[in-house]
Design a protein around this motif. Structure first.
Motif, PDB file in Angstrom:
ATOM      1  N   SER A 110      53.267  56.875  66.714  1.00 36.91           N
ATOM      2  CA  SER A 110      52.727  58.174  66.320  1.00 36.91           C
ATOM      3  C   SER A 110      51.234  58.209  66.618  1.00 36.91           C
ATOM      4  CB  SER A 110      52.948  58.427  64.824  1.00 36.91           C
ATOM      5  OG  SER A 110      54.319  58.480  64.511  1.00 36.91           O
ATOM      6  N   ARG A 167      47.767  61.082  66.001  1.00 43.40           N
ATOM      7  CA  ARG A 167      47.289  62.395  65.569  1.00 43.40           C
ATOM      8  C   ARG A 167      46.022  62.752  66.329  1.00 43.40           C
ATOM      9  NH1 ARG A 167      45.363  64.750  59.680  1.00 43.40           N
ATOM     10  NH2 ARG A 167      43.486  63.533  60.119  1.00 43.40           N
ATOM     11  N   GLN A 203      49.913  66.377  65.081  1.00 40.66           N
ATOM     12  CA  GLN A 203      50.579  65.128  64.728  1.00 40.66           C
ATOM     13  C   GLN A 203      51.743  64.911  65.686  1.00 40.66           C
ATOM     14  OE1 GLN A 203      49.868  62.789  62.235  1.00 40.66           O
ATOM     15  NE2 GLN A 203      51.483  61.588  63.225  1.00 40.66           N
TER      16      GLN A 203
END
Length: 123
Positions: free
Chosen positions: A17, A19, A82
């Motif tokens: 992930s 952001r 995100q």
């Protein structure tokens, strides 16, 4: 005039992930929808998503729907992207943009752009 600056993207592995943020200066952007686009080498600029003035509504491109989420903090004049479950095909330069005058999916309709930030996803 509005200046937009994306945060540093970087290099991540598939499944990770990340952001991104887009900080605006020069004008309060709380009255603008804010969009994100991306462009991979040799490809056209692709719509990633757009967020309304107060955080709603949000719309996403088909390739990122369910994995990417937009949010914004108008007190900080900042928009966030995100990105979860990243894939190698998400590798691109990511741009934030403000003030769409027509279709929010059409990059030509945006009045202000950041310089972009590279996101590289390795398999």
């Amino acid at each position: 005039q509005v200046q937009l600056r994306e945060s540093w993207g970087g290099w991540v592995q598939a499944g990770d992930s990340l952001r991104l943020s887009c900080a605006a200066s020069g004008r309060d952007v709380s009255t603008y929808p804010m969009g994100w686009f991306r462009q991979a080498p040799g490809k056209e600029r692709e719509f990633v998503g757009v967020i309304g003035m107060n955080g709603t509504p949000t719309y996403y491109g088909d390739s990122v729907k369910g994995r990417f989420t937009l949010s914004r903090d108008n007190a900080k004049n900042t928009v966030f992207l995100q990105m979860n479950s990243l894939k190698p095909e998400d590798t691109a330069v990511y741009y934030c943009a403000a003030d769409p005058s027509g279709s929010y999916r059409n990059p030509d309709d945006y009045g202000y752009w950041g310089r972009g930030t590279q996101v590289t996803v390795s398999s």
